[in-house]
Design a protein around this motif. Structure first.
Motif, PDB file in Angstrom:
ATOM      1  N   UNK A 194      -9.329 -14.721  -4.318  1.00 49.95           N
ATOM      2  CA  UNK A 194     -10.443 -13.835  -4.917  1.00 49.95           C
ATOM      3  C   UNK A 194     -10.826 -12.473  -4.071  1.00 49.95           C
ATOM      4  N   UNK A 195     -11.467 -11.519  -4.992  1.00 55.58           N
ATOM      5  CA  UNK A 195     -11.767 -10.378  -4.124  1.00 55.58           C
ATOM      6  C   UNK A 195     -12.751 -10.711  -2.945  1.00 55.58           C
ATOM      7  N   UNK A 196     -13.467 -11.668  -2.901  1.00 58.10           N
ATOM      8  CA  UNK A 196     -14.532 -12.228  -1.993  1.00 58.10           C
ATOM      9  C   UNK A 196     -13.617 -12.446  -0.513  1.00 58.10           C
ATOM     10  N   UNK A 197     -12.615 -12.955  -0.546  1.00 58.97           N
ATOM     11  CA  UNK A 197     -11.868 -13.279   0.492  1.00 58.97           C
ATOM     12  C   UNK A 197     -10.986 -11.905   0.883  1.00 58.97           C
ATOM     13  N   UNK A 198     -10.431 -11.622  -0.066  1.00 62.45           N
ATOM     14  CA  UNK A 198      -9.630 -10.260   0.335  1.00 62.45           C
ATOM     15  C   UNK A 198     -10.662  -9.085   1.078  1.00 62.45           C
ATOM     16  N   UNK A 199     -11.678  -8.726   0.403  1.00 63.58           N
ATOM     17  CA  UNK A 199     -12.517  -7.858   1.064  1.00 63.58           C
ATOM     18  C   UNK A 199     -13.028  -8.178   2.305  1.00 63.58           C
ATOM     19  N   UNK A 200     -13.461  -9.611   2.588  1.00 64.95           N
ATOM     20  CA  UNK A 200     -14.009  -9.967   3.838  1.00 64.95           C
ATOM     21  C   UNK A 200     -13.134  -9.801   4.967  1.00 64.95           C
ATOM     22  N   UNK A 201     -11.847 -10.031   4.702  1.00 59.66           N
ATOM     23  CA  UNK A 201     -10.865 -10.130   5.611  1.00 59.66           C
ATOM     24  C   UNK A 201     -10.137  -8.543   6.004  1.00 59.66           C
ATOM     25  N   UNK A 202     -10.600  -7.569   5.151  1.00 63.07           N
ATOM     26  CA  UNK A 202     -10.089  -6.373   5.175  1.00 63.07           C
ATOM     27  C   UNK A 202     -11.319  -5.671   5.917  1.00 63.07           C
ATOM     28  N   UNK A 203     -12.552  -6.072   6.122  1.00 59.58           N
ATOM     29  CA  UNK A 203     -13.626  -5.375   6.814  1.00 59.58           C
ATOM     30  C   UNK A 203     -13.160  -5.021   8.091  1.00 59.58           C
ATOM     31  N   UNK A 204     -12.723  -6.022   9.048  1.00 57.64           N
ATOM     32  CA  UNK A 204     -12.500  -5.396  10.458  1.00 57.64           C
ATOM     33  C   UNK A 204     -11.601  -4.341  10.639  1.00 57.64           C
ATOM     34  N   UNK A 205     -10.655  -4.170   9.795  1.00 52.63           N
ATOM     35  CA  UNK A 205      -9.383  -3.392   9.749  1.00 52.63           C
ATOM     36  C   UNK A 205      -9.485  -2.219   9.060  1.00 52.63           C
ATOM     37  N   UNK A 206     -10.573  -2.089   8.181  1.00 49.35           N
ATOM     38  CA  UNK A 206     -10.774  -0.816   7.525  1.00 49.35           C
ATOM     39  C   UNK A 206     -11.922   0.160   7.905  1.00 49.35           C
ATOM     40  N   UNK A 207     -12.550  -0.282   8.752  1.00 54.10           N
ATOM     41  CA  UNK A 207     -13.546   0.732   9.372  1.00 54.10           C
ATOM     42  C   UNK A 207     -13.307   1.236  10.736  1.00 54.10           C
ATOM     43  N   UNK A 208     -13.252   2.608  11.018  1.00 59.20           N
ATOM     44  CA  UNK A 208     -12.671   3.075  12.155  1.00 59.20           C
ATOM     45  C   UNK A 208     -11.575   4.039  12.211  1.00 59.20           C
ATOM     46  N   UNK A 209     -10.876   4.007  13.264  1.00 60.54           N
ATOM     47  CA  UNK A 209      -9.441   4.831  13.415  1.00 60.54           C
ATOM     48  C   UNK A 209      -8.451   3.678  13.056  1.00 60.54           C
ATOM     49  N   UNK A 210      -7.624   3.863  12.259  1.00 53.45           N
ATOM     50  CA  UNK A 210      -6.448   2.930  11.873  1.00 53.45           C
ATOM     51  C   UNK A 210      -5.146   3.670  12.297  1.00 53.45           C
ATOM     52  N   UNK A 211      -4.594   3.173  13.493  1.00 53.80           N
ATOM     53  CA  UNK A 211      -3.324   3.639  13.951  1.00 53.80           C
ATOM     54  C   UNK A 211      -2.243   3.051  13.358  1.00 53.80           C
ATOM     55  N   UNK A 212      -1.067   3.648  12.832  1.00 50.86           N
ATOM     56  CA  UNK A 212      -0.042   2.881  12.182  1.00 50.86           C
ATOM     57  C   UNK A 212       1.016   2.264  13.632  1.00 50.86           C
ATOM     58  N   UNK A 213       1.344   1.350  13.160  1.00 51.55           N
ATOM     59  CA  UNK A 213       2.088   0.621  14.089  1.00 51.55           C
ATOM     60  C   UNK A 213       3.800   0.564  13.765  1.00 51.55           C
ATOM     61  N   UNK A 214       4.431  -0.290  14.607  1.00 50.98           N
ATOM     62  CA  UNK A 214       5.683  -0.491  14.329  1.00 50.98           C
ATOM     63  C   UNK A 214       5.900  -1.785  13.416  1.00 50.98           C
ATOM     64  N   UNK A 215       6.832  -1.669  12.439  1.00 52.78           N
ATOM     65  CA  UNK A 215       7.044  -2.857  11.639  1.00 52.78           C
ATOM     66  C   UNK A 215       5.735  -3.084  10.618  1.00 52.78           C
ATOM     67  N   UNK A 216       5.346  -4.205  10.338  1.00 52.42           N
ATOM     68  CA  UNK A 216       4.385  -4.675   9.705  1.00 52.42           C
ATOM     69  C   UNK A 216       3.152  -4.819  10.531  1.00 52.42           C
ATOM     70  N   UNK A 217       2.740  -3.980  11.593  1.00 52.44           N
ATOM     71  CA  UNK A 217       1.610  -4.048  12.404  1.00 52.44           C
ATOM     72  C   UNK A 217       0.919  -2.850  12.408  1.00 52.44           C
ATOM     73  N   UNK A 218      -0.453  -3.031  12.266  1.00 50.89           N
ATOM     74  CA  UNK A 218      -1.361  -1.963  12.240  1.00 50.89           C
ATOM     75  C   UNK A 218      -2.504  -2.115  13.175  1.00 50.89           C
ATOM     76  N   UNK A 219      -3.126  -1.500  13.981  1.00 53.55           N
ATOM     77  CA  UNK A 219      -4.255  -1.204  14.926  1.00 53.55           C
ATOM     78  C   UNK A 219      -5.462  -0.474  14.416  1.00 53.55           C
ATOM     79  N   UNK A 220      -6.679  -1.210  14.323  1.00 49.86           N
ATOM     80  CA  UNK A 220      -7.873  -0.301  14.004  1.00 49.86           C
ATOM     81  C   UNK A 220      -8.629  -0.364  15.264  1.00 49.86           C
ATOM     82  N   UNK A 221      -9.143   0.772  15.707  1.00 48.75           N
ATOM     83  CA  UNK A 221     -10.236   1.015  16.774  1.00 48.75           C
ATOM     84  C   UNK A 221     -11.609   0.951  15.968  1.00 48.75           C
ATOM     85  N   UNK A 222     -12.351  -0.309  15.999  1.00 54.43           N
ATOM     86  CA  UNK A 222     -13.582  -0.306  15.060  1.00 54.43           C
ATOM     87  C   UNK A 222     -14.666  -0.561  16.214  1.00 54.43           C
ATOM     88  N   UNK A 223     -15.552   0.700  16.026  1.00 54.47           N
ATOM     89  CA  UNK A 223     -16.868   0.301  16.968  1.00 54.47           C
ATOM     90  C   UNK A 223     -18.046  -0.648  16.428  1.00 54.47           C
TER      91      UNK A 223
END
Length: 239
Positions: free
Chosen positions: A4-33
């Protein structure tokens, strides 16, 4: 598998706010204040192999993560070098969106019903019959937001309880069955009945267990839940 959108939105939140740094392969890093201290490192690995990590700016600076490109393994290595540890991962299980309507229409199995404070004596006997380690892992309590039990020959043999999780529209479920009544479908029945109740109250059922708890993961799958991914957060014992 579609959740459901409830689940996908909930788990996107920590990684969608702040500076998203692309990584290698299927990894990404978000710096979230906005991350709290107890979530200053959060890692989600979804079932398709995508790994997303989020850290606070202070931790990123301390661990040297604010610059450079990292893979999932080099990110973890950098945390370890800095003395930062994370909890062992939890499996995250949810019902696919396509299963919700059928689940809510399903009648509870015979002997399965909601529990209340009046079931205190039965619940105390049930707890006494379960090993302490199992009780600790399951975290099933009679005073939780909602509790469902399965009775056999007048005895409470399995129970599942849920409580709203971290101010989200998600109900976190635990389940416990006494050893002499396992393998008879009781855990599946109480998890499904409790999940149907949670959905009716506007909450998404969530089932968590550690990766090495094979029996619990099997219960989740038998109940119709599907693996969404794994989740890790910083350990309170971390440096």
């Amino acid at each position: 598998m579609s959740f459901t959108p409830t689940i996908t939105r909930y788990w996107q939140t920590p990684f969608a706010h702040g500076e998203v740094l692309p990584g290698e392969g299927r990894f990404s890093l978000t710096i979230n204040a906005d991350l709290g201290e107890d979530r200053r490192v959060t890692v989600l690995t979804t079932s398709d192999g995508t790994v997303r990590a989020a850290v606070t700016p202070a931790l990123a600076e301390r661990a040297g993560l604010a610059t450079g490109t990292f893979s999932a393994s080099s990110f973890r290595a950098r945390l370890a070098e800095t003395g930062i540890t994370v909890h062992d991962p939890d499996n995250l299980f949810y019902f696919p969106e396509s299963e919700h309507a059928a689940l809510q229409r399903e009648a509870a199995a015979d002997g399965v019903r909601r529990l209340t404070a009046s079931d205190g004596a039965a619940f105390a006997a049930f707890e006494a019959a379960a090993p302490e380690a199992d009780r600790d892992d399951a975290f099933v309590e009679l005073d939780h937001w909602a509790v469902v039990g399965a009775f056999a020959a007048g005895r409470l043999v399995s129970a599942a309880s849920a409580y709203p999780w971290r101010d989200a529209p998600v109900a976190d479920i635990g389940v416990l069955t006494v050893p002499d009544s396992r393998g008879r479908g009781h855990a599946r029945a109480v998890v499904r009945a409790l999940s149907a109740y949670a959905l009716g109250e506007g909450y998404e059922p969530q089932y968590r267990c550690q990766l090495d708890n094979v029996a619990s993961a099997a219960t989740a799958r038998r109940a119709g839940l599907t693996l969404f991914g794994t989740w890790e957060v910083v350990s309170p014992d971390s440096a």
